[in-house]
Design an enzyme around this catalytic site. Sequence first.
Site, PDB file in Angstrom:
ATOM      1  CG  ASN A  49       5.020  33.901  -1.124  1.00 48.47           C
ATOM      2  OD1 ASN A  49       5.057  32.702  -0.943  1.00 48.47           O
ATOM      3  ND2 ASN A  49       4.554  34.745  -0.211  1.00 48.47           N
ATOM      4  CB  ILE A  50      11.198  34.798  -2.954  1.00 46.84           C
ATOM      5  CG1 ILE A  50      11.074  33.358  -3.458  1.00 46.84           C
ATOM      6  CG2 ILE A  50      12.543  35.026  -2.246  1.00 46.84           C
ATOM      7  CD1 ILE A  50      12.077  32.982  -4.546  1.00 46.84           C
ATOM      8  CD  GLU A  51       6.705  37.939   2.284  1.00 48.17           C
ATOM      9  OE1 GLU A  51       7.142  38.117   3.442  1.00 48.17           O
ATOM     10  OE2 GLU A  51       5.492  37.829   2.013  1.00 48.17           O
ATOM     11  CB  CYS A  64       3.783  36.930  -6.821  1.00 47.34           C
ATOM     12  SG  CYS A  64       3.135  38.466  -6.166  1.00 47.34           S
ATOM     13  CD  GLU A  84       0.530  34.213  -8.263  1.00 44.42           C
ATOM     14  OE1 GLU A  84       1.527  34.480  -7.560  1.00 44.42           O
ATOM     15  OE2 GLU A  84      -0.633  34.467  -7.914  1.00 44.42           O
ATOM     16  CB  CYS A 143      -0.897  40.717  -7.238  1.00 41.21           C
ATOM     17  SG  CYS A 143       0.688  40.734  -8.101  1.00 41.21           S
ATOM     18  CB  CYS A 188       0.966  37.950 -11.007  1.00 38.71           C
ATOM     19  SG  CYS A 188       2.332  37.765  -9.837  1.00 38.71           S
TER      20      CYS A 188
HETATM   21  N1  THU Z   1       1.599  36.877  -3.209  1.00 35.94           N
HETATM   22  C1  THU Z   1       1.813  35.917  -4.139  1.00 35.94           C
HETATM   23  O1  THU Z   1       2.837  35.230  -4.125  1.00 35.94           O
HETATM   24  N2  THU Z   1       0.870  35.740  -5.091  1.00 35.94           N
HETATM   25  C2  THU Z   1      -0.321  36.377  -5.139  1.00 35.94           C
HETATM   26  O2  THU Z   1      -1.112  36.106  -5.997  1.00 35.94           O
HETATM   27  C3  THU Z   1      -0.637  37.400  -4.128  1.00 35.94           C
HETATM   28  C4  THU Z   1       0.449  37.760  -3.191  1.00 35.94           C
HETATM   29  C5  THU Z   1       2.586  37.043  -2.128  1.00 35.94           C
HETATM   30  C6  THU Z   1       3.434  38.275  -2.172  1.00 35.94           C
HETATM   31  C7  THU Z   1       3.789  38.434  -0.716  1.00 35.94           C
HETATM   32  O3  THU Z   1       4.916  37.608  -0.431  1.00 35.94           O
HETATM   33  C8  THU Z   1       2.610  37.869   0.036  1.00 35.94           C
HETATM   34  O4  THU Z   1       1.914  37.065  -0.898  1.00 35.94           O
HETATM   35  C9  THU Z   1       1.687  38.907   0.618  1.00 35.94           C
HETATM   36  O5  THU Z   1       1.357  39.868  -0.319  1.00 35.94           O
END
Ligand code: THU
Length: 135
Positions: A44-46, A55, A57, A88, A91
Site C-alpha cells: 500500500n502506498i499512501e 492498496c 492488491e 477492500c 480492490c
Molecule cells: N489497505 C490495503 O492496502 N489493502 C486492503 O485490503 C485494505 C486496506 C491499505 C490502504 C491504506 O493504506 C491502509 O491499508 C489503511 O486503510
Amino acid sequence: MNDDFDELLSQATKAQSSSHSPYSRFRVGAALQSDDGKIFTGCNIESSSYGLTICAERVALYKAVSEGVRSFRRMLIVTDAQDFCPPCGACRQVIWDFAKNLEIILVNGERQQKRQNITDLYPEAFGDNFLAGRG
Ligand code: THU
C-alpha cells in the site's frame, strides 16, 4: 499443499516492508501469481491527500497488467494484524474485472491463513458484461 504458498508469503512480506503508510501505520503486502507462475508484488502506498492512497492488491495487479499479463491464479495478502485483512471494496471490483476465479489467501500477523475465492468475496458483482455493445 504445494501451491507456492511459502514463496508467495515470502514475496508478499518483502513487499510489505516497502509499504508507505505513515498515516494509517497499517502495512499491507500482496503477491499475485499469474497462470504461468510469475509473481507480481505490491504494497500500500499512501498520499498526504488521503484519497489518493492505493492498496497493495491494486499495485500488484496493475504492475502485472502493465507488463502484459492478464490471467491469474491466486493472490496472497499479508498484514501484521490479528484479524485476516480482506481486500477492500474497490480492490474487489478491480480483481473481479481481471480475475473472475482468483483464489485469495489471507495471512494474518500470526501467519495463519484463510482461503477464499473472489466469487465468495464479491457476489452479484458489476462487470464488463453490463457494458458490452456500449462502446
Ligand atoms: N489497505 C490495503 O492496502 N489493502 C486492503 O485490503 C485494505 C486496506 C491499505 C490502504 C491504506 O493504506 C491502509 O491499508 C489503511 O486503510
